[in-house]
Design a protein around this motif. Structure first.
Motif, PDB file in Angstrom:
ATOM      1  N   PHE A  39       0.827  -1.198   0.000  1.00 54.81           N
ATOM      2  CA  PHE A  39       0.000   0.000   0.000  1.00 54.81           C
ATOM      3  C   PHE A  39       0.869   1.259   0.000  1.00 54.81           C
ATOM      4  O   PHE A  39       1.834   1.343   0.753  1.00 54.81           O
ATOM      5  N   HIS A  40       0.482   2.223  -0.834  1.00 53.34           N
ATOM      6  CA  HIS A  40       1.158   3.527  -0.874  1.00 53.34           C
ATOM      7  C   HIS A  40       2.676   3.358  -0.951  1.00 53.34           C
ATOM      8  O   HIS A  40       3.396   3.641   0.017  1.00 53.34           O
ATOM      9  N   PRO A  41       3.214   2.877  -2.075  1.00 53.05           N
ATOM     10  CA  PRO A  41       4.650   2.582  -2.185  1.00 53.05           C
ATOM     11  C   PRO A  41       5.557   3.787  -1.934  1.00 53.05           C
ATOM     12  O   PRO A  41       6.702   3.597  -1.509  1.00 53.05           O
ATOM     13  N   ASN A  42       5.077   4.995  -2.176  1.00 63.30           N
ATOM     14  CA  ASN A  42       5.912   6.186  -1.990  1.00 63.30           C
ATOM     15  C   ASN A  42       5.481   6.974  -0.761  1.00 63.30           C
ATOM     16  O   ASN A  42       6.212   7.079   0.220  1.00 63.30           O
ATOM     17  N   TRP A  43       4.288   7.531  -0.787  1.00 64.26           N
ATOM     18  CA  TRP A  43       3.735   8.230   0.364  1.00 64.26           C
ATOM     19  C   TRP A  43       2.217   8.087   0.297  1.00 64.26           C
ATOM     20  O   TRP A  43       1.645   7.711  -0.729  1.00 64.26           O
ATOM     21  N   SER A  44       1.551   8.405   1.377  1.00 63.98           N
ATOM     22  CA  SER A  44       0.102   8.220   1.440  1.00 63.98           C
ATOM     23  C   SER A  44      -0.622   9.558   1.520  1.00 63.98           C
ATOM     24  O   SER A  44      -0.233  10.439   2.285  1.00 63.98           O
ATOM     25  N   ASN A  45      -1.678   9.665   0.701  1.00 64.13           N
ATOM     26  CA  ASN A  45      -2.559  10.839   0.815  1.00 64.13           C
ATOM     27  C   ASN A  45      -4.020  10.419   0.879  1.00 64.13           C
ATOM     28  O   ASN A  45      -4.909  11.165   0.515  1.00 64.13           O
ATOM     29  N   GLY A  46      -4.247   9.160   1.338  1.00 67.67           N
ATOM     30  CA  GLY A  46      -5.615   8.684   1.426  1.00 67.67           C
ATOM     31  C   GLY A  46      -5.690   7.232   1.863  1.00 67.67           C
ATOM     32  O   GLY A  46      -4.774   6.715   2.511  1.00 67.67           O
ATOM     33  N   LYS A 176       3.762   2.489   2.657  1.00 67.69           N
ATOM     34  CA  LYS A 176       4.740   1.401   2.588  1.00 67.69           C
ATOM     35  C   LYS A 176       4.409   0.263   3.541  1.00 67.69           C
ATOM     36  O   LYS A 176       5.296  -0.335   4.162  1.00 67.69           O
ATOM     37  N   THR A 177       3.112  -0.045   3.664  1.00 66.27           N
ATOM     38  CA  THR A 177       2.685  -1.188   4.469  1.00 66.27           C
ATOM     39  C   THR A 177       2.364  -2.361   3.554  1.00 66.27           C
ATOM     40  O   THR A 177       1.889  -2.185   2.436  1.00 66.27           O
ATOM     41  N   GLU A 178       2.625  -3.570   4.044  1.00 65.63           N
ATOM     42  CA  GLU A 178       2.384  -4.781   3.255  1.00 65.63           C
ATOM     43  C   GLU A 178       1.461  -5.732   4.000  1.00 65.63           C
ATOM     44  O   GLU A 178       1.528  -5.860   5.222  1.00 65.63           O
ATOM     45  N   MET A 179       0.595  -6.415   3.240  1.00 61.88           N
ATOM     46  CA  MET A 179      -0.265  -7.462   3.778  1.00 61.88           C
ATOM     47  C   MET A 179      -0.156  -8.666   2.850  1.00 61.88           C
ATOM     48  O   MET A 179      -0.373  -8.550   1.644  1.00 61.88           O
TER      49      MET A 179
END
Length: 246
Positions: A39-46, A176-179
């Motif tokens: 999720f969000h490989p670079n940065w998160s905006n949502g 940069k979280t993984e499941m």
């Protein structure tokens, strides 16, 4: 002390993955069977989500979601939903359970459905790897959660009344979280189901299954099971039967 058997231990291995198409643009799926969602490989905006390609209705299924040590943020969620469940929003929200189309548990220990939350378990420790198990029983219409092998209890009921197809879902607001999917199991809901799985295990291909001198509906179920087993990326000729027939 007697040990508790894992969920659906008397069933068989299942084969499904995260969808490579039904996902947020902020989710990258990878692995030999698309078992890992980043999720969000670079940065998160949502908030970004991804759907599993397994229809759950009227079956019994167990799967685990292994979380990397990056457990943090507004919401990391695990649950189920219909095809109408949103896969992305440019806001930091609890996306699973935001309406009546999905049901989810957040890493803060809250159950969400219909836009409302209910305390269910302790918040997950941040920055600590953990494994969440989900047991869906489409016969009883329930969803039960596990954490690191411990049953947290029945979370949702009445799921067998849904007129829409239900699928596994996960979502995250954290960068940069993984499941990763693990321990996929399927329960046998009838003797016919168990027999189809066992027959398919001993066949080499879907073509061989289509040549069986059996009623068309039974043959269709065996062909479908052959396809499911081939998706495990294991040569069926070398598989032991995944289900007991006793």
């Amino acid at each position: 002390m007697a040990t508790t058997a894992p969920p659906l231990h008397d069933g068989c291995e299942d084969a499904w993955s995260w969808s490579s198409t039904d996902k947020s643009h902020e989710v990258k799926v990878h692995g030999s069977r698309n078992e890992t969602a980043l999720f969000h490989p670079n940065w998160s905006n949502g908030t970004a989500g991804v759907r599993g390609n397994r229809v759950l209705n009227w079956g019994r299924f167990y799967w685990e979601v292994r979380l990397s040590h990056r457990v943090f943020g507004t919401s990391m969620m695990f649950g189920i939903g219909t095809r109408r469940t949103r896969l992305h929003i440019d806001e930091f929200i609890n996306m699973l359970g935001e309406d009546d189309q999905s049901w989810g548990l957040s890493h803060k220990g809250l159950l969400w459905h219909g836009g409302t939350s209910t305390p269910f378990t302790d918040p997950f420790p941040e920055k600590q790897a953990t494994t969440i198990g989900l047991l869906f029983d489409g016969i009883k219409g329930t969803l039960t959660y596990y954490k690191d092998g411990k049953c947290l209890g029945e979370a949702f009921t009445g799921l067998n009344s849904s007129s829409s197809e239900l699928y596994p879902f996960v979502c995250s607001t954290a960068a940069k979280t993984e499941m990763t999917l693990d321990s996929l199991r399927r329960g046998m809901v009838s003797l016919e189901d168990r027999c189809c799985v066992t027959i398919a295990t001993h066949l080499k291909s879907e073509t061989e299954a289509r040549g069986l001198l059996l009623p068309s509906m039974l043959k269709k179920n065996i062909v479908r099971e052959c396809s499911r087993q081939s998706n495990c990326n294991s040569p069926m000729a070398h598989l032991k039967s995944p289900c007991s027939v006793t």
